[in-house]
Design a protein around this motif. Structure first.
Motif, PDB file in Angstrom:
ATOM      1  N   ALA A  46      -3.972  -6.233  -4.310  1.00 20.78           N
ATOM      2  CA  ALA A  46      -4.033  -6.502  -5.689  1.00 20.78           C
ATOM      3  C   ALA A  46      -2.885  -6.373  -6.611  1.00 20.78           C
ATOM      4  O   ALA A  46      -2.797  -6.852  -7.629  1.00 20.78           O
ATOM      5  N   ASP A  47      -1.989  -5.414  -6.249  1.00 24.58           N
ATOM      6  CA  ASP A  47      -0.812  -5.485  -7.231  1.00 24.58           C
ATOM      7  C   ASP A  47       0.523  -6.222  -6.769  1.00 24.58           C
ATOM      8  O   ASP A  47       1.534  -6.092  -7.590  1.00 24.58           O
ATOM      9  N   ASP A  48       0.316  -7.009  -5.816  1.00 22.23           N
ATOM     10  CA  ASP A  48       1.320  -7.861  -5.333  1.00 22.23           C
ATOM     11  C   ASP A  48       1.550  -9.139  -6.382  1.00 22.23           C
ATOM     12  O   ASP A  48       0.813 -10.197  -6.103  1.00 22.23           O
ATOM     13  N   THR A  49       2.071  -8.749  -7.630  1.00 21.41           N
ATOM     14  CA  THR A  49       2.343 -10.116  -8.426  1.00 21.41           C
ATOM     15  C   THR A  49       2.972 -10.986  -7.878  1.00 21.41           C
ATOM     16  O   THR A  49       2.767 -12.435  -8.599  1.00 21.41           O
ATOM     17  N   THR A  92     -12.411  -9.037  -6.097  1.00 22.57           N
ATOM     18  CA  THR A  92     -11.715  -7.987  -5.653  1.00 22.57           C
ATOM     19  C   THR A  92     -12.475  -7.082  -4.621  1.00 22.57           C
ATOM     20  O   THR A  92     -13.660  -6.969  -4.458  1.00 22.57           O
ATOM     21  N   ASP A 134      -7.273  -8.786  -3.196  1.00 26.00           N
ATOM     22  CA  ASP A 134      -7.942  -9.731  -4.234  1.00 26.00           C
ATOM     23  C   ASP A 134      -8.216 -10.959  -3.213  1.00 26.00           C
ATOM     24  O   ASP A 134      -7.286 -11.149  -2.530  1.00 26.00           O
ATOM     25  N   TYR A 173      -7.153   1.317  -0.394  1.00 22.02           N
ATOM     26  CA  TYR A 173      -5.944   0.208  -1.091  1.00 22.02           C
ATOM     27  C   TYR A 173      -7.184  -0.844  -1.412  1.00 22.02           C
ATOM     28  O   TYR A 173      -8.248  -0.894  -1.170  1.00 22.02           O
ATOM     29  N   THR A 207       0.957  -1.282  -0.033  1.00 29.37           N
ATOM     30  CA  THR A 207       0.105  -0.101   0.074  1.00 29.37           C
ATOM     31  C   THR A 207       0.856   1.359  -0.025  1.00 29.37           C
ATOM     32  O   THR A 207       0.278   2.371  -0.062  1.00 29.37           O
TER      33      THR A 207
END
Length: 350
Positions: free
Chosen positions: A142-145, A161, A341, A338, A46
């Motif tokens: 969500a952006d933690d690939t 989500t 998922d 923030y 975040t």
């Protein structure tokens, strides 16, 4: 398998980890290190972090630890660099939480081993409960690939989500009132401060019925629900509200009937600032929707926060809510802070 089957196993072996790392059960002495690990995880996800040490202590060595199985990965210095928790949330549901120091060279293999262990634990929990299927549920940012990759490798699939939202609170919010025709009150309490059982049962019933049309709905027993709520360090009985509307049907005869509920907890202050309020659950009976019940409950929460000198109200909402709850929150001043998922893995026991 029956829950009373004395031959059922009750433990899973601690797995071997690669390189210099070993796995063990966390202890009270690990709390400070786990606070730092959680802080690092939130910072990665975040851009800021506000970790509550009391909450982590509770998960490791307090009431919340009783329904959790967990491991940490440590090196020669015995300081945790990874932490995984499996929460026996309800029959057929196990929540998984994994936190990893991404600078550790062997972190990918550590994550693989710990997620495999978590699956074994979830199966064990299901066997002890005497059920033949369960769902693993992990919620990375969500952006933690990187973490999404670990979950995909472990057989999880992204399913939903969630928007994590906050609304600032000002002194003027103390005057907010419920909509006309909606009565909102806190749960009644005995002289010793404990809530009246019938009100708690009504709260539970409202939430169970309100979420019947949600994609991830499942039954949680009343004792499980109350115990889980009490595990939260921010739990307060005076943060539980019920809403009522008039039943004008021929059968109702103008009687006041339960229409919804909201359960909140206390958010620790950021950087030593004022506390906030967190909406754990809000539910409106489907037969009472469209009558301003949700707005009235939220108005009660916001005005209560203002009177207590709190500076914000936080909540999370399904981005694809069938009731478009996110639009209601936006209209009342909430903004997304923030996003996370939900990743699921459904298991059928042999």
């Amino acid at each position: 398998m029956s829950p009373a089957d004395e031959t059922a196993p009750t433990e899973i072996d601690v797995p071997d980890l690669p390189g210099p790392w070993t796995a063990r059960v966390p202890t009270y002495g690990d709390v400070d290190a786990l606070v730092r690990l959680r802080h690092l995880d939130e910072l990665q996800g975040t851009g800021e972090a506000h970790v509550d040490p009391a909450g982590i202590e509770n998960e490791v060595a307090g009431q919340a630890s009783w329904t959790r199985r967990q491991l940490v990965a440590v090196g020669d210095d015995d300081v945790p660099v990874a932490w995984i928790t499996v929460h026996d949330r309800a029959a057929g549901r196990a929540l998984v939480w994994g936190y990893f120091d991404r600078d550790v060279a062997e972190v990918d293999e550590i994550a693989r081993v710990l997620y495999a262990w978590a699956e074994e634990v979830a199966v064990l929990m299901a066997r002890i409960r005497g059920i033949d299927a369960t769902r693993l549920d992990e919620s990375p940012f969500a952006d933690d690939t990187r973490q999404a990759g670990w979950l995909e490798q472990a057989g999880y699939a992204k399913r939903r989500t969630w928007l994590h939202m906050e609304r600032p609170v000002s002194d003027g919010d103390a005057d907010l009132e419920p909509r006309e025709g909606v009565l909102v009150r806190t749960v009644e309490k005995h002289e010793n401060g404990f809530p009246v059982a019938s009100d708690l049962q009504t709260v539970h019933h409202m939430l169970e019925t309100s979420f019947e049309d949600h994609f991830n709905n499942y039954r949680e027993s009343f004792p499980e629900f109350v115990q889980r709520m009490r595990e939260e360090p921010g739990h307060r009985w005076d943060q539980w509200w019920l809403a009522y509307v008039t039943d004008d049907s021929a059968e109702g005869g103008g009687e006041q009937v339960p229409a919804g509920t909201v359960v909140c907890s206390v958010l620790p202050g950021k950087h030593g600032g004022p506390e906030g309020t967190y909406v754990e659950y809000i539910g409106v009976n489907r037969h009472a929707r469209g009558r301003g019940v949700a707005k009235s409950l939220l108005a009660a929460v916001i005005s209560d926060a203002a009177r207590r000198g709190r500076n914000r109200v936080g909540l999370e909402v399904d981005a694809d809510s069938p009731t478009s709850a996110d639009q209601l929150y936006l209209s009342m001043g909430w903004e997304t802070d923030y996003v996370t998922d939900s990743w699921f893995k459904d298991l059928t026991l042999d």
